[in-house]
Structures are given as C-alpha cells and as structure tokens.
Design a protein around this motif. Structure first.
Motif, PDB file in Angstrom:
ATOM      1  N   ASP A 548       0.827  -1.215   0.000  1.00  0.00           N
ATOM      2  CA  ASP A 548       0.000   0.000   0.000  1.00  0.00           C
ATOM      3  C   ASP A 548       0.863   1.268   0.000  1.00  0.00           C
ATOM      4  O   ASP A 548       0.511   2.263  -0.654  1.00  0.00           O
ATOM      5  CB  ASP A 548      -0.931   0.003   1.218  1.00  0.00           C
ATOM      6  CG  ASP A 548      -1.942  -1.144   1.152  1.00  0.00           C
ATOM      7  OD1 ASP A 548      -2.181  -1.646   0.025  1.00  0.00           O
ATOM      8  OD2 ASP A 548      -2.447  -1.552   2.212  1.00  0.00           O
ATOM      9  N   THR A 549       1.981   1.252   0.704  1.00  0.00           N
ATOM     10  CA  THR A 549       2.831   2.437   0.804  1.00  0.00           C
ATOM     11  C   THR A 549       4.102   2.322  -0.038  1.00  0.00           C
ATOM     12  O   THR A 549       4.936   3.236  -0.018  1.00  0.00           O
ATOM     13  CB  THR A 549       3.230   2.677   2.262  1.00  0.00           C
ATOM     14  OG1 THR A 549       3.927   1.520   2.754  1.00  0.00           O
ATOM     15  CG2 THR A 549       1.998   2.921   3.125  1.00  0.00           C
ATOM     16  N   LYS A 550       4.270   1.211  -0.767  1.00  0.00           N
ATOM     17  CA  LYS A 550       5.482   0.957  -1.559  1.00  0.00           C
ATOM     18  C   LYS A 550       6.736   1.143  -0.705  1.00  0.00           C
ATOM     19  O   LYS A 550       7.697   1.804  -1.083  1.00  0.00           O
ATOM     20  CB  LYS A 550       5.543   1.877  -2.776  1.00  0.00           C
ATOM     21  CG  LYS A 550       4.477   1.593  -3.816  1.00  0.00           C
ATOM     22  CD  LYS A 550       4.673   2.432  -5.063  1.00  0.00           C
ATOM     23  CE  LYS A 550       3.623   2.070  -6.113  1.00  0.00           C
ATOM     24  NZ  LYS A 550       3.807   2.854  -7.361  1.00  0.00           N
ATOM     25  N   SER A 551       6.669   0.535   0.450  1.00  0.00           N
ATOM     26  CA  SER A 551       7.779   0.611   1.397  1.00  0.00           C
ATOM     27  C   SER A 551       8.480  -0.743   1.475  1.00  0.00           C
ATOM     28  O   SER A 551       7.837  -1.791   1.455  1.00  0.00           O
ATOM     29  CB  SER A 551       7.289   1.020   2.789  1.00  0.00           C
ATOM     30  OG  SER A 551       6.651   2.287   2.744  1.00  0.00           O
ATOM     31  N   VAL A 552       9.792  -0.697   1.569  1.00  0.00           N
ATOM     32  CA  VAL A 552      10.615  -1.898   1.709  1.00  0.00           C
ATOM     33  C   VAL A 552      11.222  -1.880   3.099  1.00  0.00           C
ATOM     34  O   VAL A 552      11.915  -0.929   3.477  1.00  0.00           O
ATOM     35  CB  VAL A 552      11.725  -1.944   0.639  1.00  0.00           C
ATOM     36  CG1 VAL A 552      12.613  -3.162   0.847  1.00  0.00           C
ATOM     37  CG2 VAL A 552      11.115  -1.958  -0.751  1.00  0.00           C
ATOM     38  N   ILE A 553      10.921  -2.918   3.874  1.00  0.00           N
ATOM     39  CA  ILE A 553      11.467  -3.052   5.223  1.00  0.00           C
ATOM     40  C   ILE A 553      12.652  -4.013   5.135  1.00  0.00           C
ATOM     41  O   ILE A 553      12.480  -5.209   4.913  1.00  0.00           O
ATOM     42  CB  ILE A 553      10.402  -3.570   6.208  1.00  0.00           C
ATOM     43  CG1 ILE A 553       9.173  -2.655   6.195  1.00  0.00           C
ATOM     44  CG2 ILE A 553      10.984  -3.675   7.613  1.00  0.00           C
ATOM     45  CD1 ILE A 553       8.024  -3.156   7.045  1.00  0.00           C
TER      46      ILE A 553
END
Length: 627
Positions: A548-553
């Motif tokens: 949803d946020t195009k975030s990579v953890i």
C-alpha cells in the motif's frame, strides 16, 4: 688524619697509572707511548768528508783523487741509481718482423682457395691452403660459397665430411632443441588425451617446473583425502606446518558443506595461530588469514594481531601476496587503517600483476570500501587500461561493486560493450544486472551512448533471464522447495566464482534471508501489518514489502556491517541506493537495536516507534502510546 694521609698517595698513584694506560692505548699497542729510537742507518755520520753510498752503484773505471771530485756533477751522476724509464731507454730495441701483406678477413677465404696466403699463415701448425681434390666434394660446389669446408677453429682439424650450414652449426655450436617449435599446442592436446600415464619426455609441457616434473596444484598439495578433524586438546601443541594443513583442510570441508562448522575448534586454531606469530614467516601468516577468510565466522579478536605481525614483514611481502591479504580481509569484512599502507606500496606495481590477480584485487578493494581513497586511484587507472585485455572467463568474475566503485563513466560503458563481446562466456549474471540498473537509474547519458546492438543484447538477456522482466509483487510460499531453490541460486553463483567461498552461516528457514528477517516478520504478523516476504524486484529480493505504501522493510544482520563497526559494507550501501533509486521507501531494522529487545512487547513498541504511521495499525499505535 693518619689513614686518610696514607690513602691519598695511593689514589694519586692509581690515577697516574690509569692515565699512563690510557696514553699507551692511543698509540700502537705493541710499543710504548714514546716514539722508538731511529735506526742507525738513517743517522748521518760525523766525518771530515762525505760518505758515498756504493750499494748497487756503478763505480767509474778510473778512480781519481778525492780532492778533484765535484760531488754535484761527477760523483752523483755516476753513483746515482737510474730510474726505470732511463734504463728502458738504454736497452737496445729488438727488431720485430712486420707483415705488410697480411690479408683482411674478407679476402682470407679466396687466398686459402688459391694458395696465396703468406707463409706465416700457411706454415706448419696454422691454416694450410685448401686442397680442392680432397676437401671439397665435386658434387656439392655450393659449399664453396660457405665456410663449412674450411678447417675448424682452435686446432680441431678438418671435418670428416662436408657439412651444410645447419649441420655445421649443430656440430660446433650449442643450441636448444628446436624439434618441437610451433607444436606446443598439439603436444598439450595430446598429453591431455594421454593423461598422467604419458611419457616423461613431455613433462615440460605439463606445466611449470623442470623437464619430466609435473606441477602440483594448490588443492592437490594442501587438501588431504584422509584428513580427520583433530581433537581440540591437540591443537595447542601443533607446530606451524601441522596447523596450516589442519586449518586449510578444515576450511575446505566446511566451505564445501562436507563438514559442520565447529566454533570451539576454530577458536583453538585461532589461539594457536596467534601464539605462533612471533616464530613464523609472513607466508604462514597469510595462510592463516586465508583459512580464516574461507570460514568467515570466526572470532574477530585474532585478526588485528595477525595484521600487526604481518606488517612487521611488510618489506618482504611480494605484490601478489598483498592481493592475498586484501582478499582475506574482504572476506572477513575487516577494515584496518594499515591496509592503506598496502595500497600505497602497490601504487606502482599494479601493472605487473596477472589479470587474474588484478581482478581479485579490484573486487577486494571495492568490497572493503577503499576505492574512494587516493591510494586506490592507481588501481582504477590500471584496471581501465587493461579492461579490454581480460579474457571472458576472468571478465565474468569482475563483480558489480568493483565496476561501480573503480571504473569511470567511459569505462562502465566499455564494460557493457565487452559484456556483449563475451556473450558466449557470460550469462546475464546478477552483477551485470546491477551495473545495467545503476546506469539506467543514475547515468542515463551512458545508456544513451551505448550502441544499439548492446542495448538489444541486454534487452534480450533480460527477457530470457529468470531474474528479468518488470518487477512484480508475488507471495513466495514458505515451503521447503523455495528454500532449496534460493540456496541453489546462491550456490551456483559461488561455484562460478571459485575464489569466493560461500559464507558459512546457519541456514535460516525457507523463505527468509536470515533469522532476524524471520523474527521481524513474525512480529509484523502479530501487529496485523500485511507484507510480502522475498519479493523479486529486478536483481534484488526484498526482505519485506508493504504494497500500500510501496515501502521496503530491510533487516540489517551482522554480516551487512564491517566487523567491529556500525558501518554497512559497500555492497549493502549500493543495494540501498539502487532500491531508493527504483522509487521505493526504505526502512531499516538493524541487528544491534533488535538484539537488545528481550520480549515481543518490546519489539512491538520498537516497530511502532520506527515505522511510519500509515504502516502501523492505529489500534496498535494507540495501545503502545497509552502504555
């Protein structure tokens, strides 16, 4: 007062004796402090008339009255010894015979054939005129144009038969055997078909060494098939030779997955190696570091002491041995300021390295994040100048981190062009993908300047590659088959890079990159945060991806940092730059913060504080803040 009065003269005499002894030492120890008396012969006798020295003097034929003798004119002229050059002038010179008709070397052969040589040259014991009926074969008149029919030098005498030029030089001059000239490739191919049971006559073509000897490779020399791990109690009593062989065999089997990693045994190996440092040579220390670098998971306290001992032999270390040191340090992820001394010493000798060693040095310097220093500029220049001369099998071992850290923009473009030229030996590797991605994201001018055939080649390879295509989000099932497939890809890459052993680490569960990744994913599931594990995006596989946020953890295990620091490795830094360049938001969970958390509640609070609000569940966020 009495005893002191007696003692003072004694002290004075002692000082005087000491001064006399010092004075005597100043001169010749064989004589006293004073000059010796002159010899009686050198003293002038006190007489009424001068004494004339008659030793080795020529007396006149007639002795006259002494009163009529003038010493300065007559007596001294007669009795004075003559000098060598004066005597030489009085000796009559003997007339020597001169040959005005001595022939030169050009006309000498014709004079011998015609018999017109001077008598001195044609007399007994010298060269005689040529007898055409005995010394020259009538059927071979061409020999007259050569020197083959003449008498041999140094009194050897005439040849038993007429020789050609090749026969003459072969008989009277030493030369190497030219029978196999131009046939080395065919002989090597033949020896490869015959095997080790071939004739010893061809031993010179089997490798370096003396004729008839076979070169033994490093693996065949160091690795013993009958090796068994020694008990830990025997390690403290090993000598340096026994310890080297034990460490090399243990590391070889651990790296090839035929033996489990025994940390206690390697702790004993390292401790014994440190004890032997003052007694061993620099080659032995390099061998210790090579074995530790192959295993990688060792106690880092041993490494600084080994480097300190090795720097004590820095003047004896050869250029290729510096490459071994850099390679071991890159595998151990150990950065030391003394490595700058190595780069400084190698500034003028990078050009002398073989291509294989040059590629290894470039990979090691780039991995240690030393490429930006001033002492690495010489390596960059040499690598760019010799880039086109690297053959395909060596060219494919040049890692992406070395290309990005050491090469200029023009050299990076030349690298991609050479990848297309070596397409038969190079598959679309992960290193080539990273270089292409870096060029397309950060250096579009390089991509626009590439030839169309190179762009077409990269596009076709990207489509057919199992990594290629546009990045796609998909859930990889956490089953055993995926874990085996992932490990198989890594193993294939390591087998291709034979000089880069696979890091010896505990295998995480299938679908995860590390145990830290597994633990963080578990906590995210407890927090009801949807994410995808192991998503492929170009050449990378993300740890966790929030769609949803195009975030990579990204989790940062210990092996992503240099030993003893919180500085990420150059490869990890480049990975993070490319992920951000692809348009993703990057979030980190480092191991040094996560390992301090003891309970799941502490871990939930940590993620709630460090993750953005649009990722964390509002319910969990409110509960953590209220607590």
């Amino acid at each position: 007062g009495g005893p002191q009065a007696v003692q003072r003269p004694r002290l004075a005499l002692a000082h005087a004796a000491r001064n006399v002894s010092k004075f005597r030492k100043r001169g010749n120890p064989n004589r006293g402090p004073f000059a010796p008396p002159p010899k009686p012969s050198s003293l002038r006798a006190v007489t009424d008339f001068p004494i004339l020295h008659t030793h080795k003097a020529k007396l006149p034929d007639k002795i006259r009255d002494l009163d009529s003798i003038d010493p300065e004119e007559e007596v001294l002229a007669v009795l004075k010894p003559k000098k060598p050059h004066e005597l030489r002038e009085e000796i009559p010179k003997e007339k020597t015979e001169e040959y005005s008709d001595r022939p030169n070397l050009v006309d000498f052969k014709e004079m011998l054939v015609s018999g017109e040589a001077p008598g001195k040259l044609t007399g007994t014991g010298g060269l005689k005129p040529l007898d055409m009926s005995k010394d020259v074969d009538p059927s071979r008149p061409e020999l007259l144009a050569t020197w083959a029919h003449l008498r041999q030098p140094k009194g050897v005498g005439p040849a038993k038969k007429n020789l050609s030029d090749a026969e003459y030089y072969k008989k009277f001059f030493l030369d190497r055997n030219r029978v196999n000239d131009g046939k080395q490739d065919a002989i090597r191919k033949l020896m490869g078909e015959i095997g080790d049971d071939g004739d010893e006559e061809f031993g010179t073509f089997r490798g370096r060494g003396r004729p008839g000897e076979k070169r033994i490779g490093p693996t065949q020399y160091w690795i013993k098939k009958s090796y068994v791990s020694p008990p830990i109690s025997e390690v403290p009593f090993m000598n340096s030779t026994h310890l080297k062989f034990a460490m090399m065999n243990e590391a070889y089997r651990v790296a090839h997955k035929t033996l489990d990693m025994n940390k206690e045994l390697w702790e004993a190996y390292g401790a014994r190696a440190v004890e032997l440092l003052p007694k061993v040579s620099h080659r032995t220390i390099l061998r210790f570091l090579q074995a530790l670098g192959s295993v990688q998971d060792v106690n880092p306290q041993f490494i600084p002491r080994m480097i300190r001992a090795l720097m004590g032999h820095v003047r004896m270390i050869k250029p290729h041995q510096h490459v071994f040191l850099l390679q071991a340090m890159s595998r151990l992820r150990f950065r030391d300021k003394r490595l700058l001394v190595v780069l400084q010493k190698m500034t003028m000798v990078w050009q002398t390295l073989r291509l294989k060693q040059l590629v290894k040095a470039a990979n090691a310097v780039a991995k240690l994040d030393l490429a930006s220093g001033i002492w690495a500029k010489a390596l960059s220049v040499v690598l760019e100048s010799r880039l086109e001369t690297i053959p395909g099998p060596r060219f494919k071992k040049l890692k992406a981190i070395a290309v990005l850290e050491l090469l200029s923009d023009d050299a990076i473009a030349a690298y991609l062009i050479l990848c297309e030229a070596h397409r038969k030996q190079i598959r679309y590797s992960r290193h080539m993908q990273i270089v292409e991605l870096h060029v397309r994201l950060f250096k579009p001018h390089i991509w626009e300047g590439l030839p169309e055939d190179v762009k077409f080649y990269l596009e076709q390879m990207r489509k057919t590659s199992k990594y290629g295509g546009e990045w796609k989000a998909e859930e990889y099932p956490e089953d055993e088959e995926l874990g085996e497939e992932s490990d198989g890809e890594d193993k294939e890459e390591d087998d291709e890079e034979e000089d880069e052993p696979e890091p010896v680490r505990a295998k995480p569960p299938p679908g995860y990159s590390s145990f830290l990744h597994e633990d963080v994913s578990r906590i995210l599931k407890l927090m009801d945060i949807p994410h995808v594990n192991g998503m492929l995006a170009g050449p990378f596989r993300f740890d966790m991806y929030h769609h949803d946020t195009k975030s990579v953890i990204e989790v940062n295990p210990e092996y992503q940092f240099y030993v003893g620091t919180r500085l990420v490795t150059s490869q990890t830094r480049r990975r993070h730059e490319l992920i951000r360049g692809m348009g993703f938001r990057l979030l980190f969970v480092p191991f040094y913060d996560w390992n301090r958390l003891t309970s799941d509640f502490d871990k939930i609070q940590f993620l709630s504080r460090n993750l953005p609000n649009n990722i964390v569940n509002p319910v969990v966020k409110h509960s953590s803040s209220a607590a």
